[in-house]
Scaffold this motif. Structure first.
Motif, mmCIF file in Angstrom:
data_model
loop_
_atom_site.group_PDB
_atom_site.id
_atom_site.type_symbol
_atom_site.label_atom_id
_atom_site.label_comp_id
_atom_site.label_asym_id
_atom_site.label_seq_id
_atom_site.Cartn_x
_atom_site.Cartn_y
_atom_site.Cartn_z
ATOM 1 N N ALA A 9 0.823 -1.202 0.000
ATOM 2 C CA ALA A 9 0.000 0.000 0.000
ATOM 3 C C ALA A 9 0.863 1.260 0.000
ATOM 4 N N TRP A 10 2.039 1.179 0.594
ATOM 5 C CA TRP A 10 2.938 2.320 0.677
ATOM 6 C C TRP A 10 4.138 2.066 -0.228
ATOM 7 N N SER A 11 4.213 2.772 -1.307
ATOM 8 C CA SER A 11 5.395 2.651 -2.149
ATOM 9 C C SER A 11 6.529 3.458 -1.520
ATOM 10 N N THR A 12 7.729 3.278 -1.996
ATOM 11 C CA THR A 12 8.882 3.985 -1.458
ATOM 12 C C THR A 12 8.717 5.492 -1.610
ATOM 13 N N TYR A 13 8.202 5.919 -2.748
ATOM 14 C CA TYR A 13 7.991 7.341 -2.988
ATOM 15 C C TYR A 13 6.955 7.911 -2.026
ATOM 16 N N SER A 14 5.842 7.226 -1.842
ATOM 17 C CA SER A 14 4.796 7.697 -0.932
ATOM 18 C C SER A 14 5.301 7.759 0.493
ATOM 19 N N ARG A 15 6.053 6.760 0.897
ATOM 20 C CA ARG A 15 6.602 6.728 2.249
ATOM 21 C C ARG A 15 7.573 7.886 2.457
ATOM 22 N N THR A 16 8.411 8.185 1.480
ATOM 23 C CA THR A 16 9.373 9.279 1.589
ATOM 24 C C THR A 16 8.664 10.628 1.669
ATOM 25 N N VAL A 17 7.650 10.828 0.855
ATOM 26 C CA VAL A 17 6.897 12.078 0.880
ATOM 27 C C VAL A 17 6.188 12.251 2.221
ATOM 28 N N PHE A 18 5.597 11.172 2.738
ATOM 29 C CA PHE A 18 4.907 11.253 4.020
ATOM 30 C C PHE A 18 5.876 11.589 5.147
ATOM 31 N N ILE A 19 7.044 10.948 5.184
ATOM 32 C CA ILE A 19 8.034 11.208 6.230
ATOM 33 C C ILE A 19 8.515 12.652 6.152
ATOM 34 N N ALA A 20 8.766 13.158 4.953
ATOM 35 C CA ALA A 20 9.209 14.544 4.791
ATOM 36 C C ALA A 20 8.122 15.514 5.269
ATOM 37 N N PHE A 21 6.871 15.261 4.891
ATOM 38 C CA PHE A 21 5.765 16.114 5.328
ATOM 39 C C PHE A 21 5.620 16.077 6.851
ATOM 40 N N ALA A 22 5.729 14.886 7.452
ATOM 41 C CA ALA A 22 5.592 14.751 8.905
ATOM 42 C C ALA A 22 6.717 15.480 9.631
ATOM 43 N N MET A 23 7.930 15.422 9.101
ATOM 44 C CA MET A 23 9.055 16.110 9.738
ATOM 45 C C MET A 23 8.884 17.622 9.673
ATOM 46 N N ILE A 24 8.427 18.122 8.541
ATOM 47 C CA ILE A 24 8.199 19.567 8.409
ATOM 48 C C ILE A 24 7.079 20.004 9.350
ATOM 49 N N ALA A 25 6.000 19.240 9.398
ATOM 50 C CA ALA A 25 4.875 19.600 10.271
ATOM 51 C C ALA A 25 5.300 19.574 11.738
ATOM 52 N N LEU A 26 6.036 18.543 12.166
ATOM 53 C CA LEU A 26 6.496 18.476 13.551
ATOM 54 C C LEU A 26 7.457 19.615 13.884
ATOM 55 N N GLY A 27 8.308 19.988 12.933
ATOM 56 C CA GLY A 27 9.211 21.112 13.151
ATOM 57 C C GLY A 27 8.463 22.422 13.332
ATOM 58 N N LEU A 28 7.458 22.657 12.511
ATOM 59 C CA LEU A 28 6.663 23.885 12.640
ATOM 60 C C LEU A 28 5.866 23.902 13.941
ATOM 61 N N ILE A 29 5.281 22.781 14.313
ATOM 62 C CA ILE A 29 4.523 22.707 15.564
ATOM 63 C C ILE A 29 5.445 22.930 16.755
ATOM 64 N N ALA A 30 6.625 22.315 16.728
ATOM 65 C CA ALA A 30 7.580 22.485 17.835
ATOM 66 C C ALA A 30 8.031 23.930 17.941
ATOM 67 N N ASN A 31 8.228 24.591 16.823
ATOM 68 C CA ASN A 31 8.654 25.986 16.830
ATOM 69 C C ASN A 31 7.560 26.890 17.397
ATOM 70 N N GLU A 32 6.326 26.649 17.026
ATOM 71 C CA GLU A 32 5.215 27.491 17.483
ATOM 72 C C GLU A 32 4.897 27.276 18.958
ATOM 73 N N HIS A 33 5.046 26.061 19.446
ATOM 74 C CA HIS A 33 4.630 25.735 20.807
ATOM 75 C C HIS A 33 5.811 25.534 21.751
ATOM 76 N N ARG A 34 6.967 26.032 21.372
ATOM 77 C CA ARG A 34 8.173 25.876 22.187
ATOM 78 C C ARG A 34 7.997 26.498 23.567
ATOM 79 N N VAL A 35 7.364 27.654 23.647
ATOM 80 C CA VAL A 35 7.175 28.343 24.924
ATOM 81 C C VAL A 35 6.283 27.513 25.846
#
Length: 88
Positions: A9-35
């Motif tokens: 169900a998860w091709s290598t390309y789909s898995r890579t795109v999902f991991i990249a999106f999740a890392m960017i989203a977690l980075g933005l959330i961590a930056n906004e809620h750091r305080v």
């Protein structure tokens, strides 16, 4: 149709795109809620004290609340060397 695609169900390309999106989203959330996260850290340290007390004192013998446990190593006296029998 082309049958070169994997059947998973998860091709290598789909898995890579999902991991990249999740890392960017977690980075933005961590930056906004750091305080907020840094404000909680002292309370987590205070909460860790009773939890460590509960879990790290688990194996101690000699407490009155631990009736029924026979700890031979705590109750035995000094170790006496065995005497060897003389062969006649």
């Amino acid at each position: 149709m082309n049958d070169n695609h994997s059947s998973s169900a998860w091709s290598t390309y789909s898995r890579t795109v999902f991991i990249a999106f999740a890392m960017i989203a977690l980075g933005l959330i961590a930056n906004e809620h750091r305080v907020h996260v840094l404000g909680i850290l002292p309370w987590l340290l205070i909460l860790a004290c009773p939890l460590m007390h509960l879990f790290m004192h688990h194996g101690h013998g000699g407490h009155s609340g631990h009736s029924g446990h026979d700890h031979a190593s705590h109750q035995a006296g000094p170790v006496q060397p065995k005497k060897e029998a003389d062969d006649v």
